[in-house]
Design a protein around this motif. Structure first.
Motif, short mmCIF file in Angstrom:
data_model
loop_
_atom_site.label_atom_id
_atom_site.label_comp_id
_atom_site.label_asym_id
_atom_site.label_seq_id
_atom_site.Cartn_x
_atom_site.Cartn_y
_atom_site.Cartn_z
N ASN A 1 0.85 -1.16 -0.06
CA ASN A 1 0.05 0.14 0.03
C ASN A 1 0.89 1.43 -0.21
O ASN A 1 0.32 2.21 0.52
CB ASN A 1 -0.88 0.05 1.35
N ASP B 1 -3.46 6.34 -2.01
CA ASP B 1 -4.44 6.29 -2.83
C ASP B 1 -4.69 7.65 -3.97
O ASP B 1 -5.30 7.37 -5.14
CB ASP B 1 -5.78 6.45 -1.82
N PHE C 1 -2.26 7.14 -6.69
CA PHE C 1 -3.07 5.98 -7.87
C PHE C 1 -3.84 6.61 -8.40
O PHE C 1 -3.83 6.40 -9.91
CB PHE C 1 -3.33 4.94 -6.70
N LYS D 1 -4.27 -1.06 -7.97
CA LYS D 1 -3.41 -0.46 -6.61
C LYS D 1 -2.29 -0.98 -6.23
O LYS D 1 -1.50 -0.42 -5.67
CB LYS D 1 -4.56 -0.78 -5.41
#
Length: 320
Positions: free
Chosen positions: A138, A249, A252, A281
């Motif tokens: 992440n 996020d 992305f 992701k």
């Protein structure tokens, strides 16, 4: 006593396995040594069967031997081109190792490996150094953005071709979803430069490649770096937890939209190929002009032709 027909059928299977290997590399005009062929066979062949099968293919003028190399084409220039490319690669790999160790110092980078033609010990006159990068789970888009901001500066010195970071995955997306000869080839030939533990995890979860190359043994002998940096430690602490989640996020979404616009406009890279970045992701990969799909299609089409031809030959033998 084994029937003669069974011996012939086994020989044909060995010939087909050898031909499949040569067909794939023929797409790239790259002749192979005997050691190369054995490394990339789809099955194990003992030395006696291998020698018989390759001798038969040469006798039938289906393949040709030029010096130490075998190919579907009787072309001395391709063999000489390979030797020159191998020599350039040997000179370029130490530079790649230093750059890979440097890239590992960037935030959230957990492993770096050489990919592309250089990972197969070949470099043409205008060779890039392609890198495969694994990031923390992440945090791929933060890592990728920082690395590509750095790459902007390399253009000022004409060094951008040494920093081609074409494929990113994070620790949550270690398994390569496409399972075909192209991706298997790219996975097994990766040369790790940094992050030994993460690279080993990557190879373990992608053991499906053994279906394609059960006898492949890595030839990489570059030094593996594990050295981080204060910049890496500071940035990772700063973007820990929620702050980093939100930023990753955002980057992305922003990057995906930006590249989709480039694709719609048909914008081209420095090599004149239409840009194409496939994103999710947990991965980011460059695939200009659907290169992977084209290679796989070319390979499968040629193999079907070979199977049909060899099947006809086997039927003829059985009727004799």
């Amino acid at each position: 006593m084994i029937p003669v027909v069974d011996i012939n059928v086994t020989a044909k299977k060995a010939e087909l396995a050898i031909l499949k290997t040569l067909v794939y590399f023929d797409i790239f005009d790259y002749p192979l040594s005997q050691k190369d062929i054995k490394s990339f066979l789809e099955c194990h062949l003992n030395d006696e069967v291998f020698a018989y099968a390759i001798g038969q293919l040469i006798s039938d003028r289906i393949i040709f031997k030029t010096g130490e190399f075998y190919s579907l084409q009787n072309d001395l220039q391709k063999a000489e081109k390979r030797l020159q490319g191998n020599l350039r690669a040997r000179r370029l790999l130490p530079k790649a190792a230093k750059i890979g160790a440097f890239l590992y110092k960037f935030p959230y980078v957990r492993a770096v490996a050489v990919s592309g033609s250089l990972s197969k010990n070949y470099a043409d006159e205008k060779a890039d150094i392609d890198f495969f990068i694994i990031t923390k789970e992440n945090r791929l888009w933060i890592a990728r953005t920082i690395l590509h901001l750095f790459k902007k500066f390399t253009f000022l010195f004409g060094r951008q071709h040494f920093y081609c970071m074409n494929y990113f995955i994070d620790e949550k997306g270690l398994i390569i979803p496409e399972k075909n000869i192209y991706t298997a080839m790219e996975v097994v030939t990766l040369m790790p430069l940094a992050g030994n533990y993460t690279m080993n995890r990557f190879f373990e979860v992608n053991s499906w490649t053994e279906k394609w190359f059960p006898g492949y043994e890595s030839v990489g002998n570059l030094k593996i770096s594990e050295k981080g940096s204060w910049f890496k430690r500071f940035t990772e602490r700063f973007f820990n937890k929620r702050r980093g989640d939100r930023l990753d996020d955002f980057l992305f979404t922003w990057t995906t939209r930006r590249w989709q616009k480039k694709a719609r406009e048909g914008r081209k890279n420095s090599k004149g190929k239409v840009m194409n970045l496939i994103t999710a992701k947990h991965f980011s990969k460059s695939n200009p002009e659907a290169f992977q799909e084209k290679v796989v299609a070319m390979y499968e089409n040629k193999i079907e032709q070979l199977k049909s031809s060899m099947f006809d030959q086997t039927i003829f033998f059985l009727k004799k």
